[in-house]
Design a protein around this motif. Structure first.
Motif, PDB file in Angstrom:
ATOM      1  N   ASP A  67       0.842  -1.200   0.000  1.00 26.92           N
ATOM      2  CA  ASP A  67       0.000   0.000   0.000  1.00 26.92           C
ATOM      3  C   ASP A  67       0.879   1.252   0.000  1.00 26.92           C
ATOM      4  O   ASP A  67       1.055   1.905   1.020  1.00 26.92           O
ATOM      5  CB  ASP A  67      -0.903  -0.040   1.242  1.00 26.92           C
ATOM      6  CG  ASP A  67      -1.892   1.115   1.256  1.00 26.92           C
ATOM      7  OD1 ASP A  67      -2.042   1.779   0.213  1.00 26.92           O
ATOM      8  OD2 ASP A  67      -2.514   1.355   2.306  1.00 26.92           O
ATOM      9  N   ASN A  68       1.488   1.546  -1.129  1.00 25.29           N
ATOM     10  CA  ASN A  68       2.334   2.745  -1.249  1.00 25.29           C
ATOM     11  C   ASN A  68       2.199   3.306  -2.667  1.00 25.29           C
ATOM     12  O   ASN A  68       1.553   2.681  -3.516  1.00 25.29           O
ATOM     13  CB  ASN A  68       3.795   2.400  -0.886  1.00 25.29           C
ATOM     14  CG  ASN A  68       4.399   1.412  -1.846  1.00 25.29           C
ATOM     15  OD1 ASN A  68       4.475   1.663  -3.050  1.00 25.29           O
ATOM     16  ND2 ASN A  68       4.796   0.253  -1.343  1.00 25.29           N
ATOM     17  N   PRO A  69       2.760   4.501  -2.927  1.00 28.97           N
ATOM     18  CA  PRO A  69       2.523   5.134  -4.236  1.00 28.97           C
ATOM     19  C   PRO A  69       2.958   4.305  -5.449  1.00 28.97           C
ATOM     20  O   PRO A  69       2.510   4.561  -6.564  1.00 28.97           O
ATOM     21  CB  PRO A  69       3.337   6.431  -4.154  1.00 28.97           C
ATOM     22  CG  PRO A  69       3.435   6.718  -2.700  1.00 28.97           C
ATOM     23  CD  PRO A  69       3.499   5.397  -2.020  1.00 28.97           C
ATOM     24  N   HIS A  70       3.842   3.323  -5.257  1.00 34.60           N
ATOM     25  CA  HIS A  70       4.229   2.478  -6.396  1.00 34.60           C
ATOM     26  C   HIS A  70       3.746   1.041  -6.202  1.00 34.60           C
ATOM     27  O   HIS A  70       4.253   0.127  -6.839  1.00 34.60           O
ATOM     28  CB  HIS A  70       5.753   2.500  -6.584  1.00 34.60           C
ATOM     29  CG  HIS A  70       6.260   3.859  -6.921  1.00 34.60           C
ATOM     30  ND1 HIS A  70       6.166   4.399  -8.180  1.00 34.60           N
ATOM     31  CD2 HIS A  70       6.813   4.821  -6.142  1.00 34.60           C
ATOM     32  CE1 HIS A  70       6.651   5.621  -8.167  1.00 34.60           C
ATOM     33  NE2 HIS A  70       7.052   5.908  -6.949  1.00 34.60           N
TER      34      HIS A  70
ATOM     35  N   TRP B 220      -1.885  -0.176  -6.064  1.00 27.57           N
ATOM     36  CA  TRP B 220      -2.851   0.744  -6.689  1.00 27.57           C
ATOM     37  C   TRP B 220      -2.454   1.137  -8.099  1.00 27.57           C
ATOM     38  O   TRP B 220      -3.255   1.706  -8.831  1.00 27.57           O
ATOM     39  CB  TRP B 220      -3.016   1.993  -5.822  1.00 27.57           C
ATOM     40  CG  TRP B 220      -3.413   1.637  -4.442  1.00 27.57           C
ATOM     41  CD1 TRP B 220      -2.616   1.630  -3.336  1.00 27.57           C
ATOM     42  CD2 TRP B 220      -4.703   1.177  -4.007  1.00 27.57           C
ATOM     43  NE1 TRP B 220      -3.322   1.192  -2.250  1.00 27.57           N
ATOM     44  CE2 TRP B 220      -4.602   0.915  -2.629  1.00 27.57           C
ATOM     45  CE3 TRP B 220      -5.917   0.960  -4.648  1.00 27.57           C
ATOM     46  CZ2 TRP B 220      -5.679   0.446  -1.890  1.00 27.57           C
ATOM     47  CZ3 TRP B 220      -6.987   0.496  -3.912  1.00 27.57           C
ATOM     48  CH2 TRP B 220      -6.861   0.246  -2.544  1.00 27.57           C
ATOM     49  N   ARG B 221      -1.200   0.884  -8.449  1.00 25.08           N
ATOM     50  CA  ARG B 221      -0.771   1.292  -9.797  1.00 25.08           C
ATOM     51  C   ARG B 221      -1.200   0.295 -10.867  1.00 25.08           C
ATOM     52  O   ARG B 221      -1.008   0.542 -12.058  1.00 25.08           O
ATOM     53  CB  ARG B 221       0.763   1.490  -9.853  1.00 25.08           C
ATOM     54  CG  ARG B 221       1.289   2.640  -9.019  1.00 25.08           C
ATOM     55  CD  ARG B 221       0.789   4.014  -9.506  1.00 25.08           C
ATOM     56  NE  ARG B 221      -0.556   4.352  -9.073  1.00 25.08           N
ATOM     57  CZ  ARG B 221      -0.875   4.883  -7.914  1.00 25.08           C
ATOM     58  NH1 ARG B 221       0.060   5.162  -7.065  1.00 25.08           N
ATOM     59  NH2 ARG B 221      -2.134   5.164  -7.615  1.00 25.08           N
TER      60      ARG B 221
ATOM     61  N   HIS C 230      -3.419  -1.160 -13.509  1.00 24.33           N
ATOM     62  CA  HIS C 230      -4.543  -0.590 -14.274  1.00 24.33           C
ATOM     63  C   HIS C 230      -5.465  -1.678 -14.807  1.00 24.33           C
ATOM     64  O   HIS C 230      -6.297  -1.419 -15.651  1.00 24.33           O
ATOM     65  CB  HIS C 230      -4.022   0.254 -15.438  1.00 24.33           C
ATOM     66  CG  HIS C 230      -3.279   1.467 -14.971  1.00 24.33           C
ATOM     67  ND1 HIS C 230      -3.855   2.423 -14.189  1.00 24.33           N
ATOM     68  CD2 HIS C 230      -1.995   1.866 -15.161  1.00 24.33           C
ATOM     69  CE1 HIS C 230      -2.967   3.363 -13.919  1.00 24.33           C
ATOM     70  NE2 HIS C 230      -1.828   3.048 -14.487  1.00 24.33           N
TER      71      HIS C 230
ATOM     72  N   ARG D 209      -6.833  -5.712  -3.590  1.00 21.76           N
ATOM     73  CA  ARG D 209      -7.329  -4.337  -3.616  1.00 21.76           C
ATOM     74  C   ARG D 209      -8.695  -4.254  -2.962  1.00 21.76           C
ATOM     75  O   ARG D 209      -8.992  -3.314  -2.223  1.00 21.76           O
ATOM     76  CB  ARG D 209      -7.422  -3.842  -5.060  1.00 21.76           C
ATOM     77  CG  ARG D 209      -6.150  -3.159  -5.494  1.00 21.76           C
ATOM     78  CD  ARG D 209      -6.026  -3.147  -6.956  1.00 21.76           C
ATOM     79  NE  ARG D 209      -6.875  -2.168  -7.580  1.00 21.76           N
ATOM     80  CZ  ARG D 209      -6.459  -1.357  -8.558  1.00 21.76           C
ATOM     81  NH1 ARG D 209      -5.213  -1.385  -8.927  1.00 21.76           N
ATOM     82  NH2 ARG D 209      -7.267  -0.524  -9.123  1.00 21.76           N
TER      83      ARG D 209
END
Ligand code: SF4
Ligand code: FES
Lengths: 254, 112
Positions: free
Chosen positions: A201-204, A207-208, A210, A233
């Motif tokens: 759970d971090n910016p990379h 969640w990245r 698609h 997710r």
């Protein structure tokens, strides 16, 4: 006399330590029924060009070392028959999203680092439920089914090679590592849920993704990494019961 | 804010945008479309308080959703701690500027 059927194989050749640019080299060889792409490459090495670099070991889709782009698609050379490709000219290139070591051999170090970073092993807090006599973790068949398909991953990297996010974001763990995180989190013998969720759970992180789904499409072992990612997710997004064991989420999904 | 919360906000604002844009389009359809865009009618829209609030909400949700989308693209485009902080800062500043400027327009028009 009948004319011998031929097949042309065009291989990307590149030695980064000596050359600045890659080039293609074509080889013509007899079309032998039952030959795989790997057999053809070994034929080239034996009879036409000893300098061609390839990597393989098991020849039976177990070791995961012979992945390459075959006519633009990531596939295992030992698991792809010449007859499957159905073209007069077959183009072979190293896997994208991996640095090239030489010719068709790519560097898997970064890929394995991503895999290791998400702790692909059972994390235990206390050993109280081990059967004293058998020294094993008891698990029922229903619990096994929650993650079984993810455990047949051979780490061939085909999913990573096909991932559009991995091609631009080198910190993104990729479908293989993320689906392995799911595999261990969904295992009822594992207590590493919190530890792994922090890592993804971090910016990379997770969640990245698609959800292009190409990872699941190319997997030669029938693993569905995109499903593992979406289940993780879904768990991360659940507001009401954040402590719920992920395996239950999986059961509800099916 | 951890990424999970940012992404939840991203998805919720996305859903809210669908609802708010529907209201916005519906307001264009309560009279013939071209008439609804006449200056005096647009001005009257801004004087309708519930609609003005929905416009303000649309502005905020679009700014958050849109600029967070740009943040995601920029993070995938390049990596590194300094770049990440810069992108985060840039996103926040752009959201604030757009919301402040849009709010100013909405308030001033409402008071006209
Ligand atoms: S998930 Fe499939 S494609 Fe990806 S590394 Fe594992 S076996 Fe290969
Ligand atoms: S040689 Fe082992 S998977 Fe192809």
């Amino acid at each position: 006399m009948e004319k011998e059927e031929k097949v042309r194989i065009k291989v990307l050749r590149f030695n980064p330590s000596k050359e600045r640019k890659a080039s293609y080299e074509s080889y013509e060889l007899p079309y032998i029924k039952g030959f795989t792409i790997l057999d053809s490459l070994l034929y080239i090495k034996e009879n036409l060009d000893h300098s061609l670099a390839i990597r393989y070991s098991c020849r039976m889709a177990i070791c995961g070392s012979c992945g390459m782009l075959i006519n633009g698609l990531p596939r295992l050379a030992c698991y792809t028959q010449l007859s499957d490709v159905k073209r007069k000219e077959i183009v072979l290139e190293p896997l994208p999203n991996f640095p090239i070591i030489r010719d068709l051999v790519s560097d898997f170090e970064g890929f394995f680092e991503h895999h290791k970073s998400l702790k692909p092993y059972l994390i235990r807090k206390g050993e109280e439920d081990i059967d004293e006599n058998k020294r094993e973790y008891i698990q029922h068949i229903e619990d096994l089914e929650k993650y079984l398909q993810f455990s047949v991953c051979i780490k061939c990297g085909l999913c990573y090679a096909s991932c559009p996010v991995a091609s631009t974001d080198e910190l993104f763990p990729g479908p293989q590592a993320l689906s392995q995180a799911y595999r261990y989190i969904a295992d009822n013998r594992d207590n590493g849920l919190e530890e792994r969720l922090k890592l993804i759970d971090n910016p990379h992180g997770i969640w990245r993704c698609h959800f292009a789904g190409s990872c699941s499409k190319v997997c030669p072992k029938g693993v569905d990494p995109a499903l593992g990612i979406q289940l993780l997710r879904r768990y991360l997004m659940s507001l009401r019961k954040p402590k719920k064991k992920l395996a239950e989420v999986y059961r509800r999904a099916y | 804010m951890v990424e999970r919360k940012i992404m939840l906000l991203h998805y919720y604002t996305g859903i809210a945008i669908i609802a708010l844009v529907s209201i916005h389009i519906a307001m264009r359809l309560i009279m013939p479309f071209s008439e609804s865009l006449e200056f005096s009618n647009v001005l009257n829209n801004y004087k309708n308080l519930p609609y003005t609030i929905s416009l303000e909400l649309l502005l905020i949700t679009v700014a958050i959703h849109g600029f967070n989308g740009v943040r995601i693209i920029l993070l995938e485009f390049k990596q590194g701690k300094a770049w990440e902080s810069f992108v985060k800062f840039l996103t926040l500043i752009l959201i604030l500027i757009v919301v402040a400027w849009g709010t100013r327009t909405i308030v001033l028009t409402n008071l006209m």
